[in-house]
Write an enzyme that holds these catalytic residues in place. Structure first.
Site, PDB file in Angstrom:
ATOM      1  N   THR A  67       0.832  -1.196   0.000  1.00 31.28           N
ATOM      2  CA  THR A  67       0.000   0.000   0.000  1.00 31.28           C
ATOM      3  C   THR A  67       0.872   1.252   0.000  1.00 31.28           C
ATOM      4  OG1 THR A  67      -1.925   1.030   1.023  1.00 31.28           O
ATOM      5  CG2 THR A  67      -0.375   0.009   2.519  1.00 31.28           C
ATOM      6  N   LYS A  71       3.784   1.368  -3.843  1.00 31.04           N
ATOM      7  CA  LYS A  71       3.288   0.570  -4.979  1.00 31.04           C
ATOM      8  C   LYS A  71       4.183   0.654  -6.217  1.00 31.04           C
ATOM      9  CE  LYS A  71      -1.622   0.527  -3.776  1.00 31.04           C
ATOM     10  NZ  LYS A  71      -2.998   0.656  -4.293  1.00 31.04           N
ATOM     11  N   ASP A 108      -5.900  -4.194  -8.175  1.00 28.65           N
ATOM     12  CA  ASP A 108      -6.847  -3.074  -8.038  1.00 28.65           C
ATOM     13  C   ASP A 108      -7.835  -3.043  -9.204  1.00 28.65           C
ATOM     14  OD1 ASP A 108      -5.808  -2.142  -5.642  1.00 28.65           O
ATOM     15  OD2 ASP A 108      -4.382  -0.802  -6.623  1.00 28.65           O
ATOM     16  N   GLY A 131     -10.830  12.225 -11.835  1.00 27.15           N
ATOM     17  CA  GLY A 131      -9.544  11.963 -11.190  1.00 27.15           C
ATOM     18  C   GLY A 131      -8.541  11.375 -12.159  1.00 27.15           C
ATOM     19  N   ALA A 132      -7.270  11.591 -11.868  1.00 28.09           N
ATOM     20  CA  ALA A 132      -6.213  11.122 -12.771  1.00 28.09           C
ATOM     21  C   ALA A 132      -4.974  10.691 -11.983  1.00 28.09           C
ATOM     22  CB  ALA A 132      -5.851  12.216 -13.777  1.00 28.09           C
ATOM     23  N   GLY A 133      -5.178  10.150 -10.771  1.00 24.10           N
ATOM     24  CA  GLY A 133      -4.061   9.654  -9.973  1.00 24.10           C
ATOM     25  C   GLY A 133      -3.868   8.160 -10.174  1.00 24.10           C
ATOM     26  N   TYR A 226     -14.234   5.219   0.349  1.00 22.90           N
ATOM     27  CA  TYR A 226     -15.009   4.298   1.188  1.00 22.90           C
ATOM     28  C   TYR A 226     -15.147   4.757   2.639  1.00 22.90           C
ATOM     29  CZ  TYR A 226     -10.335   2.350   2.098  1.00 22.90           C
ATOM     30  OH  TYR A 226      -9.011   2.181   2.413  1.00 22.90           O
TER      31      TYR A 226
HETATM   32  P1  ATR Z   1      -4.827   7.918  -5.636  1.00 23.79           P
HETATM   33  O1  ATR Z   1      -3.624   7.016  -5.558  1.00 23.79           O
HETATM   34  O2  ATR Z   1      -5.846   7.624  -4.574  1.00 23.79           O
HETATM   35  O3  ATR Z   1      -5.403   7.986  -6.990  1.00 23.79           O
HETATM   36  P2  ATR Z   1      -3.574  10.471  -6.089  1.00 23.79           P
HETATM   37  O4  ATR Z   1      -2.681   9.816  -7.077  1.00 23.79           O
HETATM   38  O5  ATR Z   1      -2.992  11.440  -5.127  1.00 23.79           O
HETATM   39  O6  ATR Z   1      -4.303   9.370  -5.196  1.00 23.79           O
HETATM   40  O7  ATR Z   1      -4.797  11.165  -6.889  1.00 23.79           O
HETATM   41  C1  ATR Z   1      -5.754  11.942  -6.238  1.00 23.79           C
HETATM   42  C2  ATR Z   1      -6.762  12.485  -7.262  1.00 23.79           C
HETATM   43  O8  ATR Z   1      -7.703  13.307  -6.555  1.00 23.79           O
HETATM   44  C3  ATR Z   1      -6.160  13.343  -8.349  1.00 23.79           C
HETATM   45  O9  ATR Z   1      -6.890  13.202  -9.526  1.00 23.79           O
HETATM   46  C4  ATR Z   1      -6.313  14.754  -7.775  1.00 23.79           C
HETATM   47  O10 ATR Z   1      -6.364  15.792  -8.749  1.00 23.79           O
HETATM   48  P3  ATR Z   1      -5.010  16.419  -9.355  1.00 23.79           P
HETATM   49  O11 ATR Z   1      -4.513  15.443 -10.377  1.00 23.79           O
HETATM   50  O12 ATR Z   1      -5.442  17.722  -9.930  1.00 23.79           O
HETATM   51  O13 ATR Z   1      -4.074  16.562  -8.192  1.00 23.79           O
HETATM   52  C5  ATR Z   1      -7.667  14.645  -7.132  1.00 23.79           C
HETATM   53  N1  ATR Z   1      -7.821  15.642  -6.076  1.00 23.79           N
HETATM   54  C6  ATR Z   1      -7.323  15.605  -4.826  1.00 23.79           C
HETATM   55  N2  ATR Z   1      -7.650  16.728  -4.151  1.00 23.79           N
HETATM   56  C7  ATR Z   1      -8.367  17.496  -4.998  1.00 23.79           C
HETATM   57  C8  ATR Z   1      -8.999  18.779  -4.895  1.00 23.79           C
HETATM   58  N3  ATR Z   1      -8.966  19.491  -3.764  1.00 23.79           N
HETATM   59  N4  ATR Z   1      -9.660  19.262  -5.971  1.00 23.79           N
HETATM   60  C9  ATR Z   1      -9.713  18.571  -7.111  1.00 23.79           C
HETATM   61  N5  ATR Z   1      -9.128  17.343  -7.288  1.00 23.79           N
HETATM   62  C10 ATR Z   1      -8.472  16.821  -6.241  1.00 23.79           C
END
Ligand code: ATR
Length: 292
Positions: A67, A71, A108, A131-133, A226
């Site tokens: 985790t 990763k 995942d 989202g794009a993380g 969740y």
């Molecule tokens: P994970 O591994 O859970 O995907 P991450 O890689 O940190 O975590 O991705 C978090 C996602 O939530 C991203 O898409 C992030 O947007 P950015 O790419 O612009 O950073 C989004 N996110 C987190 N906080 C945000 C906020 N306050 N407003 C808009 N998007 C947010």
């Protein structure tokens, strides 16, 4: 409760790892099946994590779930990488094969699909992904496997969404990138909406909920958040008679193939994993890393 001396030992590695739900879930499955097995939490400090993970074959563990924040590191130290982990660019599962090689996989994506299929959702048409993380990457890999044709990516940071659009196109999907202000328009006619941002999670900011009436009739809304189990997004989806799929379903779905890989048995249906995790407040005491 757990001891690496037991016949079959596995666990989860992270930093921190005290709040991981995995020991609760795997522990309940082990107990229900009366396996001679343990599933422990191991805290791997970032500076030592590479060396510790490389010592996995000498640890006596059958494997580990991985985790945050390890990763990507897990992928990089493996001897063999599954095509899914390669695509996602991250591994949440490391196992040791019969020749003592470290095998990296990512469950995942399968976990995501498991939740979708169980809820009767349809991934074959157009999907909207918020989202794009890292989590969003796993969703794209899953949607490609499930026969999705088009994906509309909505993210605050356009460059990250564009990188994911390239991944989606490489996997054969039509992809487009949208600003958060265009989320409602992006929903037009889509059969699936997925929130893979951290917004809506306890302690994070609220998610601005797109106009769900733009989705196709009978569409599914899947929130990877969740905590809380019933997010504002899922409430709104249920209020419109849409299918609402909880993030716990993905969490449980990614754990199932991990359990099979570690212990060679299917997780028992007798355990109500959702109720178990909804009420769990884990405070795992990290076990010492058992490298020999
Ligand atoms: P994970 O591994 O859970 O995907 P991450 O890689 O940190 O975590 O991705 C978090 C996602 O939530 C991203 O898409 C992030 O947007 P950015 O790419 O612009 O950073 C989004 N996110 C987190 N906080 C945000 C906020 N306050 N407003 C808009 N998007 C947010």
């Amino acid at each position: 409760m757990t001891s690496p001396e037991a016949k079959m030992a596995a666990g989860v590695v992270g930093w921190p790892v005290a709040h991981s739900l995995s020991p609760t879930l795997h522990g309940a499955w082990i107990a229900a099946l009366k396996l001679d097995a343990t599933y422990s939490a191991f805290a791997l400090p970032p500076d030592d994590a590479g060396a510790m993970l490389r010592s996995l074959p000498a640890s006596g563990l059958r494997g580990v779930n991985v985790t945050v924040p390890h990763k990507e590191l897990a992928l990089s130290i493996a001897d063999i990488v599954s095509p899914t982990a390669e695509r996602i660019g991250a591994a949440n599962l490391l196992t040791v094969d019969a020749s003592g090689r470290i095998v990296a996989d990512n469950t995942d994506a399968r976990g995501f699909l498991d939740g979708l299929v169980r809820a009767g959702g349809d991934a074959t048409g157009t999907a909207v992904l918020l989202g794009a993380g890292g989590a969003a990457r796993a969703v794209i890999a899953a949607l490609a496997d499930a026969g999705c044709r088009e994906i509309r990516l909505v993210n605050r940071t356009a460059d990250k969404a564009k990188a994911l659009a390239r991944l989606a196109e490489e996997l054969g999907l039509k992809a487009s990138v949208h600003e958060p202000a265009g989320a409602s328009a992006a929903c037009a006619g889509a059969r699936l909406l997925v929130n893979a941002t951290s917004l809506g999670m306890k302690g994070a900011g609220p998610l601005e909920i797109p106009d769900l009436s733009r989705l196709a009739p009978g569409a599914a809304v899947y929130d990877l958040v969740y905590v809380p189990r019933e997010t504002q997004l899922l409430k709104a989806a249920r209020g419109r008679g849409l299918k609402a799929i909880e993030g716990l379903d993905m969490l449980i779905g990614q754990a199932r193939p991990s359990f099979r890989a570690f212990f060679g048995a299917d997780p028992p249906d007798a355990v109500d994993a959702r109720s178990l995790l909804e009420n769990a407040r884990p405070a795992n005491t990290p076990a010492p890393w058992p490298a020999r």
